[in-house]
Scaffold this motif. Structure first.
Motif, PDB file in Angstrom:
ATOM      1  N   ALA A  63     -15.109   1.214   0.219  1.00 48.65           N
ATOM      2  CA  ALA A  63     -14.596   1.557  -1.112  1.00 48.65           C
ATOM      3  C   ALA A  63     -13.097   1.318  -1.243  1.00 48.65           C
ATOM      4  O   ALA A  63     -12.565   1.322  -2.342  1.00 48.65           O
ATOM      5  N   PHE A  64     -12.418   1.100  -0.127  1.00 46.35           N
ATOM      6  CA  PHE A  64     -10.951   1.008  -0.160  1.00 46.35           C
ATOM      7  C   PHE A  64     -10.451  -0.079  -1.110  1.00 46.35           C
ATOM      8  O   PHE A  64      -9.542   0.164  -1.914  1.00 46.35           O
ATOM      9  N   GLY A  65     -11.058  -1.273  -1.031  1.00 51.64           N
ATOM     10  CA  GLY A  65     -10.643  -2.377  -1.909  1.00 51.64           C
ATOM     11  C   GLY A  65     -10.821  -2.045  -3.376  1.00 51.64           C
ATOM     12  O   GLY A  65      -9.865  -2.061  -4.150  1.00 51.64           O
ATOM     13  N   GLY A  96      -2.401   3.623 -10.138  1.00 51.15           N
ATOM     14  CA  GLY A  96      -3.537   2.844 -10.629  1.00 51.15           C
ATOM     15  C   GLY A  96      -4.702   2.821  -9.676  1.00 51.15           C
ATOM     16  O   GLY A  96      -5.603   2.013  -9.791  1.00 51.15           O
ATOM     17  N   ARG A  97      -4.701   3.709  -8.694  1.00 54.19           N
ATOM     18  CA  ARG A  97      -5.764   3.754  -7.725  1.00 54.19           C
ATOM     19  C   ARG A  97      -6.846   4.716  -8.211  1.00 54.19           C
ATOM     20  O   ARG A  97      -6.538   5.774  -8.742  1.00 54.19           O
ATOM     21  N   THR A  98      -8.108   4.332  -8.031  1.00 50.66           N
ATOM     22  CA  THR A  98      -9.188   5.264  -8.346  1.00 50.66           C
ATOM     23  C   THR A  98      -9.781   5.747  -7.028  1.00 50.66           C
ATOM     24  O   THR A  98      -9.423   5.259  -5.978  1.00 50.66           O
ATOM     25  N   LYS A  99     -10.692   6.687  -7.116  1.00 51.79           N
ATOM     26  CA  LYS A  99     -11.287   7.240  -5.912  1.00 51.79           C
ATOM     27  C   LYS A  99     -12.792   7.082  -5.960  1.00 51.79           C
ATOM     28  O   LYS A  99     -13.405   7.230  -7.002  1.00 51.79           O
ATOM     29  N   MET A 100     -13.362   6.804  -4.775  1.00 44.43           N
ATOM     30  CA  MET A 100     -14.811   6.741  -4.712  1.00 44.43           C
ATOM     31  C   MET A 100     -15.378   8.145  -4.864  1.00 44.43           C
ATOM     32  O   MET A 100     -16.368   8.356  -5.540  1.00 44.43           O
ATOM     33  N   GLU A 142     -11.129   0.773  -4.795  1.00 39.94           N
ATOM     34  CA  GLU A 142     -10.245   1.886  -5.174  1.00 39.94           C
ATOM     35  C   GLU A 142      -8.869   1.350  -5.533  1.00 39.94           C
ATOM     36  O   GLU A 142      -8.254   1.753  -6.515  1.00 39.94           O
ATOM     37  N   ASN A 143      -8.374   0.403  -4.731  1.00 41.34           N
ATOM     38  CA  ASN A 143      -7.059  -0.177  -4.999  1.00 41.34           C
ATOM     39  C   ASN A 143      -7.037  -0.962  -6.298  1.00 41.34           C
ATOM     40  O   ASN A 143      -6.000  -1.076  -6.938  1.00 41.34           O
ATOM     41  N   ARG A 147      -6.281  -6.299   1.034  1.00 39.96           N
ATOM     42  CA  ARG A 147      -7.287  -5.630   0.207  1.00 39.96           C
ATOM     43  C   ARG A 147      -6.620  -4.933  -0.976  1.00 39.96           C
ATOM     44  O   ARG A 147      -7.120  -3.931  -1.477  1.00 39.96           O
ATOM     45  N   CYS A 148      -5.523  -5.508  -1.414  1.00 32.84           N
ATOM     46  CA  CYS A 148      -4.868  -5.110  -2.665  1.00 32.84           C
ATOM     47  C   CYS A 148      -4.266  -3.716  -2.652  1.00 32.84           C
ATOM     48  O   CYS A 148      -4.099  -3.106  -3.713  1.00 32.84           O
ATOM     49  N   TYR A 149      -3.944  -3.174  -1.490  1.00 34.46           N
ATOM     50  CA  TYR A 149      -3.318  -1.860  -1.493  1.00 34.46           C
ATOM     51  C   TYR A 149      -1.891  -1.986  -1.999  1.00 34.46           C
ATOM     52  O   TYR A 149      -1.112  -2.779  -1.475  1.00 34.46           O
ATOM     53  N   HIS A 150      -1.547  -1.232  -3.028  1.00 34.17           N
ATOM     54  CA  HIS A 150      -0.166  -1.252  -3.497  1.00 34.17           C
ATOM     55  C   HIS A 150       0.255   0.145  -3.940  1.00 34.17           C
ATOM     56  O   HIS A 150       0.745   0.354  -5.028  1.00 34.17           O
TER      57      HIS A 150
END
Lengths: 284, 267
Positions: free
Chosen positions: A112-114, B233-237, A116-117, B226-229
């Protein structure tokens, strides 16, 4: 023609520093490479250590930026910082070390990390995780800690993590280098399956020849230059040329090559056991 | 296997307490601690005991696990008890030898202090026993979110905590590997005095640090790929959402706190 990746006259240099931080010299890791990759292709990039193949891969999703020349992913120039996250979403990357690319403590949360970002809504993340884990055959392990998985399983989780971002293209930077033969087969099968069923373009960087057989295009790099380009059969027909680049050929190709040197009239470019058997049976 | 170690002291069993939102449990612990310091008089302590007993019962965690947590504070406990006994002079004098005076009030105060400290430890141990480190990190991130306004990087700290949790077993395994490799070449980690042992650790720490930095750099690249910034704007599972049980828990907690305050005002 549907090109997903276009590389034009790419040059990448890095500066070498001495003990006191003084500039010692410049090394050209990639030297004037031009290349186009079609959508849906399975491309393998071969090369000896230091041939620049990993550096080339890292240009495809803007981890490295060209010193000169341009890399386009679809319509986007990787130098355009406005699109950097779009580029990385469309071109996912799987790295060599399975331990150093898993972020979360639970398999499904890592997948889910990708998403989520990317700011995907929670409900959709669940769907994507479900689908991606299924695509790599890891659904049964979704609530486990990644520390308890084997190397091959961890790489499959990493692939699922990329798939969950819905990429057009997956770049694999020696994903099997640290795995045992069983894990290697596991990972390559997963990738082939994704390429076949989902139509995801795959760029596989490797130095294991057996993994290259199923690609539909093979590119050989040496010393930062693109030296060979063709189907696996075309490439592996040129055994001597490959050896000059310090590369091996698949075992069966090697055997056929040796037999031919001893005088058996075999055709070039034999890749698998079955092909060699068929070929030999003609002379019995 | 070393990779199986559980971090923190989570006791894996399903109970209503385990299923509460981590924020509820954090707030609950805080309220319980405040209530303990508000508590005054025998009745207040009896109610606190009943409350704590009930929560332990519902959590299904064996009491022995909580008692283990007390070992670390035995000395602190003894100190505060001794100080209270000797220095509080209140009520009937029970013993007087030279300059030492022990009074009834002092004894009672010492007993209350001991109970207060023990409950405090048990209460917070209970929280860590029923919450996974990951949930705890999530809960802290969300409940301390307001601190972003004063530029405390809450998300980043939480991310670092959860990455640390993931890499601790890996680094332990690596330490083990390096130790064995060096022992195979004649290194000695066992014998000698403390200083010699510490010196023997240096050749172990250097490769370990180098490898940790390499891992960190790889991981950073993988996260960016994996686009971490950052947290924006981050959502959560699995976003934290209060359930019905959380509301009930908050109700009980508030009732408990109010009761303790009332008892203090009355008593």
């Amino acid at each position: 023609m549907n090109k997903i990746i276009k590389i034009a006259k790419l040059i990448y240099e890095y500066t070498k520093y001495g003990e006191e931080g003084d500039v010692v010299g410049k090394t050209r890791a990639i030297d004037d490479v031009s290349l186009e990759i079609e959508k849906g292709d399975f491309v393998a990039i071969l090369g000896h250590n230091g041939s620049g193949k990993s550096t080339l891969a890292k240009h495809l999703n803007a981890i490295f930026l060209p010193t000169e020349g341009t890399v386009w992913l679809g319509e986007m120039d990787t130098k355009d910082t406005d699109h950097i996250w779009d580029i990385r979403q469309r071109a996912g990357m799987v790295f060599q070390n399975p331990d150093n690319q898993i972020i979360a403590n639970v398999v499904e949360e890592d997948v889910a990390f990708g998403p989520e970002n990317l700011g995907v809504p929670s409900m959709e993340i669940w769907e994507r995780v479900e689908k991606s884990l299924k695509a790599v055959g890891m659904t049964a392990y979704r609530r486990q800690s990644p520390n308890k998985l084997s190397g091959g399983q961890k790489q499959r989780v990493a692939i699922a993590g990329v798939v969950a971002m819905k990429p057009d293209c997956i770049i694999m930077d020696e994903p099997t280098a640290m795995l045992d033969p069983h894990g290697r087969a596991e990972v390559i099968e997963t990738v082939e399956e994704l390429n076949r069923t989902e139509g995801i373009t795959v760029v596989l960087i490797t130095h294991y020849m057996e993994e290259v057989i199923h690609a539909n295009r093979v590119i050989v790099m040496d010393d930062g230059k693109l030296v060979m380009d063709g189907t696996p059969r075309e490439i592996f027909s040129q055994v001597e040329k490959l050896k000059s680049y310090r590369l091996d050929v698949p075992q069966m190709t090697e055997l056929a090559y040796e037999l031919k040197k001893e005088g058996l009239p075999l055709r070039d470019g034999i890749l698998t056991v079955q092909e060699l058997v068929d070929e030999l049976c003609q002379y019995v | 296997m070393i990779r199986d170690i559980t971090l923190g002291q989570y006791y894996p069993i399903g109970s209503p307490i385990h299923r509460l939102d981590p924020r509820t449990k954090l707030a609950g612990t805080l309220i319980f601690i405040i209530a303990l310091f508000v508590a005054k008089g025998l009745w207040a302590y009896i109610i606190a005991t009943i409350f704590l007993g009930a929560v332990i019962r519902v959590s299904k965690v064996p009491l022995s696990y909580m008692v283990r947590g007390l070992k670390s504070i035995v000395i602190l406990l003894l100190f505060s008890v001794v100080f209270n006994i000797f220095f509080i002079r209140d009520g009937v004098v029970l013993v007087q030898i030279g300059f030492i005076t022990i009074t009834a009030g002092g004894l009672i105060q010492a007993a209350y202090m001991a109970v207060r400290l023990i409950y405090l430890i048990i209460g917070s141990t209970l929280m860590t026993l029923t919450t996974t480190p990951n949930d705890l990190t999530d809960g802290l991130e969300k409940s301390l979110g307001f601190m972003k306004k004063i530029h405390v990087p809450v998300h980043e700290i939480a991310m670092m905590m959860s990455i640390a949790l993931r890499f601790i077993p890996i680094l332990i395994e690596e330490t083990d590997k390096i130790m064995k490799a060096q022992m195979a070449r004649g290194a000695d980690f066992e014998s000698g005095n403390l200083i010699q042992k510490a010196k023997a650790m240096v050749p172990l720490l250097v490769p370990l640090f180098i490898s940790a930095f390499r891992r960190a750099s790889d991981l950073a690249m993988a996260m960016e790929a994996r686009c971490y910034h950052g947290g924006d704007g981050r959502t959560k599972m699995k976003p934290l959402r209060y359930q019905k049980n959380d509301k009930i828990a908050y109700g009980i907690l508030l009732f408990f706190l109010v009761l303790m305050i009332l008892l203090r005002l009355v008593g």
